[in-house]
Scaffold this active site. Structure first.
Site, short mmCIF file in Angstrom:
data_model
loop_
_atom_site.label_atom_id
_atom_site.label_comp_id
_atom_site.label_asym_id
_atom_site.label_seq_id
_atom_site.Cartn_x
_atom_site.Cartn_y
_atom_site.Cartn_z
CD GLN A 143 -2.48 -1.26 2.71
OE1 GLN A 143 -3.54 -0.65 2.94
NE2 GLN A 143 -1.84 -1.98 3.62
CG ASN A 144 4.12 1.21 2.39
OD1 ASN A 144 3.06 1.49 2.95
ND2 ASN A 144 5.03 0.42 2.92
CG ASP B 71 7.93 3.71 0.93
OD1 ASP B 71 7.60 3.56 2.11
OD2 ASP B 71 8.20 2.74 0.18
CG HIS C 217 -2.91 2.39 -1.82
ND1 HIS C 217 -2.94 2.35 -0.45
CD2 HIS C 217 -4.02 1.72 -2.23
CE1 HIS C 217 -4.03 1.71 -0.05
NE2 HIS C 217 -4.69 1.30 -1.11
CB CYS D 54 -2.25 14.43 -17.49
SG CYS D 54 -3.25 15.88 -17.90
CB CYS E 141 -4.62 13.85 -21.39
SG CYS E 141 -2.84 14.00 -21.10
N GLY F 232 2.98 -4.49 8.92
CA GLY F 232 2.93 -3.04 9.11
C GLY F 232 1.73 -2.36 8.50
CB SER G 213 -3.98 0.05 10.77
OG SER G 213 -4.45 0.71 9.58
CB ALA H 119 8.68 -4.72 10.11
N1 APR Z 1 7.01 -2.28 12.28
C1 APR Z 1 5.84 -2.87 11.91
N2 APR Z 1 4.63 -2.25 11.99
C2 APR Z 1 4.64 -0.99 12.46
C3 APR Z 1 5.81 -0.30 12.86
C4 APR Z 1 7.03 -1.01 12.75
N3 APR Z 1 8.20 -0.45 13.11
N4 APR Z 1 5.46 0.95 13.28
C5 APR Z 1 4.12 1.04 13.13
N5 APR Z 1 3.62 -0.12 12.66
C6 APR Z 1 2.24 -0.47 12.33
C7 APR Z 1 1.21 0.26 13.15
O1 APR Z 1 1.01 -0.40 14.38
C8 APR Z 1 -0.02 0.14 12.23
O2 APR Z 1 -0.71 -1.08 12.45
O3 APR Z 1 2.00 -0.09 11.00
C9 APR Z 1 0.60 0.12 10.84
C10 APR Z 1 0.41 1.43 10.10
O4 APR Z 1 -0.97 1.60 9.88
P1 APR Z 1 -1.46 2.88 9.06
O5 APR Z 1 -0.74 4.08 9.58
O6 APR Z 1 -2.94 2.83 9.04
O7 APR Z 1 -0.89 2.65 7.61
P2 APR Z 1 -1.48 1.69 6.48
O8 APR Z 1 -2.14 0.49 7.09
O9 APR Z 1 -0.40 1.44 5.51
O10 APR Z 1 -2.60 2.63 5.79
C11 APR Z 1 -3.23 2.13 4.62
O11 APR Z 1 -4.27 4.30 4.35
O12 APR Z 1 -4.01 6.58 4.38
C12 APR Z 1 -4.13 5.49 3.56
O13 APR Z 1 -3.26 5.26 1.38
C13 APR Z 1 -2.88 5.33 2.73
O14 APR Z 1 -1.75 3.30 2.06
C14 APR Z 1 -2.30 4.00 3.17
C15 APR Z 1 -3.52 3.27 3.70
#
Ligand code: APR
Length: 253
Positions: free
Chosen positions: A101-102, A104, A119, A127, A130, A189, A191, A233
């Site tokens: 989902q990242n 980066d 994502h 664009c 277009c 990693g 939520s 992680a």
């Molecule tokens: N190692 C592993 N997990 C970690 C660490 C770490 N060091 N630090 C934080 N986390 C966990 C948190 O506990 C949480 O469960 O990573 C998760 C991050 O959750 P979110 O911040 O909700 O990110 P994510 O799940 O990727 O969000 C999904 O939401 O905003 C949109 O498009 C955006 O792709 C993103 C999507």
């Protein structure tokens, strides 16, 4: 952590089609803020203003400034042991793909080749009108925002999926296929707050995959985890690095 390592290694060794599903947490130890953690991005910024079409159309310069700030953070960050371990498992023919989902690009920077960026990517623009899209190598010039499309002259936008936008069809069906084909699905990693991405662990489980969840905090997937690793992680993968290195490559048969 001893028996967790052993269980993890047993599950990896006993699998033939491992797929990883990652979220912002996998890049946290590389210095990139997550979204919903304490001090996360959505605690400091309003997603509807910065990660939505309405927000972009209302103030494209503000949205571009925010993405440039995120690009700068990401540009100076390096893959951590979690990214590197997944690339190592791919080189050993064990990990078949990463669905992330990242935006980066750190999985690719770590050497992973089969990465499905459901994502989008902060290193690609498109664009807002277009079909033009292009990779970008450096951060756009802040004095010329919003950048304009070389084909039609309209505004360019980051090629990422904003709230309320559909995922790229082809990438989504690839992700569903990988989750279905997997026999081990590692959730690292995330939520599980955002759909349809959060459907993938359930799709994997319903097709018979075993589930590993690696996250120091509770997640939406804890109740379907066959192995729950309450760890950060990079820390976990740094600890198990040597064991992963000595795993024999999977015979391609
Ligand atoms: N190692 C592993 N997990 C970690 C660490 C770490 N060091 N630090 C934080 N986390 C966990 C948190 O506990 C949480 O469960 O990573 C998760 C991050 O959750 P979110 O911040 O909700 O990110 P994510 O799940 O990727 O969000 C999904 O939401 O905003 C949109 O498009 C955006 O792709 C993103 C999507």
């Amino acid at each position: 952590m001893g028996d967790t390592y052993r269980m993890f290694l047993d599950m990896v060794s006993g699998s033939r089609y491992i797929v990883a599903f990652t979220g912002a947490g996998v890049s946290a130890e590389s210095g990139i803020p997550t979204f919903r953690d304490k001090g996360g991005l959505w605690e400091r910024f309003r997603p509807e203003e910065l990660a939505s079409v309405e927000g972009f159309m209302r103030d494209p310069v503000k949205v571009w400034r925010w993405y440039i700030w995120r690009m700068r953070t990401i540009y100076s960050s390096e893959p951590n042991y979690a990214h590197l371990a997944l690339a190592l498992l791919e080189r050993k023919g064990r990990l078949r793909s990463i669905i992330t989902q990242n935006i980066d690009g750190l999985h690719t920077k770590a050497g992973s080749r089969r990465v499905i960026e459901i994502h989008g990517s902060i290193w690609r623009v498109r664009c807002a009108r277009c079909a033009y899209r292009s990779e970008i190598k450096e951060v756009p010039n802040e004095s010329e925002l919003p950048p304009t499309c070389p084909e039609c002259g309209y505004m360019l936008r980051p090629d990422v999926v904003w709230f309320g936008e559909p995922l790229d069809n082809m990438k989504w069906s690839m992700a569903v296929k990988e989750a279905t084909r997997s026999d081990l699905f590692m959730v690292i990693g995330t939520s599980g707050a955002v759909y349809p991405a959060a459907e993938l662990p359930y799709i994997a489980r319903n097709s018979g995959s075993r589930i590993i969840v690696i996250d120091p905090n509770p997640t939406a997937f804890d109740d379907i985890a066959d192995l729950r690793i309450w760890s950060r992680a990079s820390e976990f993968f740094r600890g198990i690095w040597r064991d992963l290195e000595s795993l024999p490559p999977l015979d391609p048969a």
